[in-house]
Design a protein around this motif. Structure first.
Motif, PDB file in Angstrom:
ATOM      1  N   LEU A  95       0.863  -1.176   0.000  1.00 30.87           N
ATOM      2  CA  LEU A  95       0.000   0.000   0.000  1.00 30.87           C
ATOM      3  C   LEU A  95       0.900   1.227   0.000  1.00 30.87           C
ATOM      4  CD1 LEU A  95      -2.611   1.629   0.339  1.00 30.87           C
ATOM      5  CD2 LEU A  95      -2.411   1.239   2.812  1.00 30.87           C
ATOM      6  N   ASP A 109       1.067   5.045  -0.112  1.00 28.72           N
ATOM      7  CA  ASP A 109       0.094   6.080   0.205  1.00 28.72           C
ATOM      8  C   ASP A 109       0.790   7.405   0.490  1.00 28.72           C
ATOM      9  OD1 ASP A 109      -2.436   7.080   0.519  1.00 28.72           O
ATOM     10  OD2 ASP A 109      -2.841   6.081   2.425  1.00 28.72           O
ATOM     11  N   ILE A 119      -7.668  -2.703   1.994  1.00 25.57           N
ATOM     12  CA  ILE A 119      -6.703  -2.761   3.085  1.00 25.57           C
ATOM     13  C   ILE A 119      -7.206  -3.703   4.175  1.00 25.57           C
ATOM     14  CG2 ILE A 119      -5.520  -1.395   4.853  1.00 25.57           C
ATOM     15  CD1 ILE A 119      -5.902   1.007   2.785  1.00 25.57           C
ATOM     16  N   VAL A 140      -0.997  -6.743   4.171  1.00 23.48           N
ATOM     17  CA  VAL A 140      -0.741  -5.363   3.756  1.00 23.48           C
ATOM     18  C   VAL A 140       0.519  -4.815   4.424  1.00 23.48           C
ATOM     19  CG1 VAL A 140      -1.631  -2.987   3.767  1.00 23.48           C
ATOM     20  CG2 VAL A 140      -3.175  -4.906   3.336  1.00 23.48           C
ATOM     21  N   ARG A 175       2.226  -1.243   4.685  1.00 19.14           N
ATOM     22  CA  ARG A 175       1.988   0.185   4.442  1.00 19.14           C
ATOM     23  C   ARG A 175       3.313   0.876   4.130  1.00 19.14           C
ATOM     24  NH1 ARG A 175      -3.067   2.097   6.321  1.00 19.14           N
ATOM     25  NH2 ARG A 175      -4.285   0.415   7.204  1.00 19.14           N
TER      26      ARG A 175
END
Length: 183
Positions: free
Chosen positions: A112, A114, A152, A159, A161
């Protein structure tokens, strides 16, 4: 190694995916690239996609899924792959999990990537693309938060991050550390 990269537009997923796949020797499987390749190759699926897109409609999941199954069956994807652009919602993720379970090849990690919406807006505006208007950027971010963010929770412990703010090499280093921690 079977990986999935998700995150909002402007987070740098495509750039990071290209760097990572070259480094670890797996194909970068982007649904956007699949659409373009099938259209330019004038394949039966490409003809179908072109007709749908020319009509101004969204490509149905079944068509995208057919292209994806075909791509993942190619020899270079046997050792692994990095999916980019699919799944975008829980329904697609459930389908993908079923297909990969049948093959005994589950996703190992979901990366992920972000960044805060303000940073994403700045990046997309700086790209200078004609479709990156403030309204379209906000619409795409809203769709991401509503439809893609639930992935998520769907993928849970898979996952990793990744903070997408910083220089390209810094973000890549974070991704590589996350993958190294899997082993």
């Amino acid at each position: 190694m079977r990986l999935l990269i998700v995150g909002p537009q402007g987070a740098g997923k495509g750039t990071q995916a290209e760097l990572l796949t070259k480094a670890v020797g797996i194909p970068h499987v982007s649904t956007g690239d699949l659409f373009r390749a099938n259209i330019s190759g004038n394949t039966p699926l490409g003809q179908k996609v072109k007709a749908i897109m020319d009509a101004g409609q969204l490509v149905p999941d079944e068509v995208t899924q057919d292209m994806l199954v075909d791509r993942l069956a190619q020899p270079d994807a046997e050792v692994g792959f990095l999916l980019d652009g699919f799944p975008r919602n829980i329904s697609q993720a459930s389908w993908l999990e079923g297909v990969l379970a049948e093959r005994g090849t589950p996703i190992k990690c979901v990366l992920l990537v972000d960044a805060p919406d303000e940073v994403l807006r700045e990046r997309m505006t700086a790209r200078g693309r004609s479709d990156d208007t403030p309204e379209s950027i906000d619409r795409r971010l809203a769709i991401y938060h509503a439809e893609t963010s639930p992935l998520i929770e769907f993928y849970g412990e898979k996952v990793a991050r990744i903070d997408g703010v910083g220089e390209i090499h810094e973000v890549q280093e974070r991704i590589r550390k996350a993958i190294d921690a899997l082993d």
